[in-house]
Enzyme design. Structure first.
Site, mmCIF file in Angstrom:
data_model
loop_
_atom_site.group_PDB
_atom_site.id
_atom_site.type_symbol
_atom_site.label_atom_id
_atom_site.label_comp_id
_atom_site.label_asym_id
_atom_site.label_seq_id
_atom_site.Cartn_x
_atom_site.Cartn_y
_atom_site.Cartn_z
ATOM 1 N N GLY A 206 16.878 -29.463 16.639
ATOM 2 C CA GLY A 206 17.413 -29.216 15.310
ATOM 3 C C GLY A 206 18.054 -27.858 15.112
ATOM 4 N N CYS A 338 15.298 -13.439 29.851
ATOM 5 C CA CYS A 338 14.681 -12.124 29.850
ATOM 6 C C CYS A 338 13.177 -12.355 29.973
ATOM 7 C CB CYS A 338 15.024 -11.442 28.535
ATOM 8 S SG CYS A 338 14.322 -9.823 28.367
#
Ligand code: PLP
Length: 401
Positions: A206, A338
């Site tokens: 979504g 990361c």
């Protein structure tokens, strides 16, 4: 602010937020039998129907999840485990080397429990090597439980040949091999028709298309055996337990309908901005490279998502680059994961043949509903100097080893 990180998450559509707030203020668990519960159930089923209708699926094929990672895990782990239970010889889970970590970690988890993970290579443009996939399936179809190939890549925006993947798996493996596609970056941005795709399962999320984070879906054919991954009270066809968040489901329905209805107009608006941004960067920043399918073969967004610009700036320290851009009011992404504050080389670019150093010096700029020509101009004004400073930081870091 110039927000160019729409592939990470995109603003919530006002009408989706409105639908969420309206429904969140009402009472009722859709599994309860009293009238509040029945009302919530009716809203949930209407939302399910709207999502299905917008994406060429049937209501019963929509399994609501908490997002893309959960939908991917349910598809890959759930289908592979179910296949193996039915036929212990079906141990192989096949995917591409450039998938989202949700799929890669799923096939690795299957390998940890005695399965075999097969990562099919990609070309220099990041598109799956269909000949390699065909060789794998032709030889091992009877030992394969699931094949998962993403619709579009989240880093480069490369659109994968999903129709060809389905065709060759069916030709060699019939319907016994489950075919899944992670379409988290594709739904709402390029046309997606689940029924026409021939896929057994497809994931969407979504918050990539205008709904709040925390809701997604797995579209799964009713005939697809899936072992449950989230265990509990047996909601969502018994494969995804947990009280379904009706307000989020309503918001998802509004956002999916809107994204699909405005897809062509948005594509026509974004592709020229995307191409102007990419061409500007290549002209203004020495040594810059554009990743993914580029050039005439990529067409007007056919080869790459309409909003994706994924760049390599050899020698640049990408953390420094993001910092300088942020200070200039530009939100972008490192295009690579990361972990614990350290940017990792992009597994997508490593798979496409880059070396580790270059695969770290990447920037992903993703355009979306808020992006204007002014945003593009602003980035082009700031980026050459920002890359120069990031390259100085890169030289200092290299000297320090
Ligand atoms: N798959 C792809 C291709 C994605 O880009 C993402 C999110 O970045 C996901 C899966 C995970 O989606 P979510 O954040 O909804 O779990």
């Amino acid at each position: 602010m110039t927000y160019l990180d729409h592939a990470a998450t995109t603003p919530v559509l006002p009408s989706a937020l409105e639908a969420f707030v309206r429904e969140a203020s009402r009472l009722g668990n859709p599994s309860s039998l009293h009238s509040d519960g029945r009302r919530a159930r009716a809203v949930l089923e209407t939302s399910r129907e709207r999502i299905a209708h917008a994406l060429g699926a049937e209501s019963a094929e929509v399994i609501l999840t908490a997002g893309g990672c959960e939908a991917d895990t349910l598809a890959v782990v759930g289908a592979a485990r179910a296949a193996r239970r039915a036929d212990p010889g079906r141990t192989r889970a096949v995917t591409s080397a450039v998938e989202h970590h949700a799929v890669l970690e799923s096939v690795h988890a299957l390998a940890d429990e005695g399965g075999e993970a097969v990562l099919v290579p990609v070309g220099a443009d990041g598109v799956i090597d269909l000949a390699a996939l065909e060789a794998e399936i032709a030889e091992h179809a009877a030992r394969t439980g699931v094949v998962s190939v993403m619709w579009a890549n989240n880093e480069t925006g490369a659109i994968q040949p999903v129709a060809e993947v389905v065709e060759l798996v069916r030709r060699h493996g019939g319907n016994a091999v489950a075919v899944h596609s992670d379409a988290v970056q594709a739904v709402g941005h390029v046309p997606v028709d689940f029924g026409a795709s021939g896929l057994d399962a497809l994931s969407l999320s979504g918050h990539k298309l205008g709904a709040p984070a925390g809701i997604g879906a797995l579209l799964a054919q009713r005939t697809l055996p899936l072992a449950p991954v989230v265990l509990g009270s047996g909601q969502e066809r018994g494969v995804r337990s947990g009280t379904v968040p009706v307000a989020l489901a309503t918001a998802l329905a509004v956002a999916v309908e809107h994204a699909v209805a405005t897809l062509e107009a948005e594509r026509a608006r974004l592709v020229p901005l995307r191409d102007e941004l990419a061409a500007g960067v290549l002209a203004l920043v020495p040594g810059a490279r554009l990743n993914g399918p580029v050039g005439p073969a990529a067409g007007d967004g056919g080869g790459r998502l309409p909003g994706h610009v994924h760049l390599t700036f050899p020698g640049a320290d990408v953390d420094a680059l993001l910092f300088v851009l942020d200070a200039a009011g530009i939100s972008a992404s490192a295009g690579a994961a990361c972990v614990a504050g350290v940017t990792q080389p992009s597994h997508v670019l490593l798979a496409a043949g880059d070396d580790e150093r270059d695969a770290r010096s990447v920037l992903r700029l993703t355009l979306g509903s808020t992006t204007t020509a002014d945003d593009v101009a602003r980035v082009l004004a700031v980026l050459p100097d920002a890359v120069e400073r990031a390259r100085s930081a890169g030289r200092v870091a290299a000297r320090r080893g």
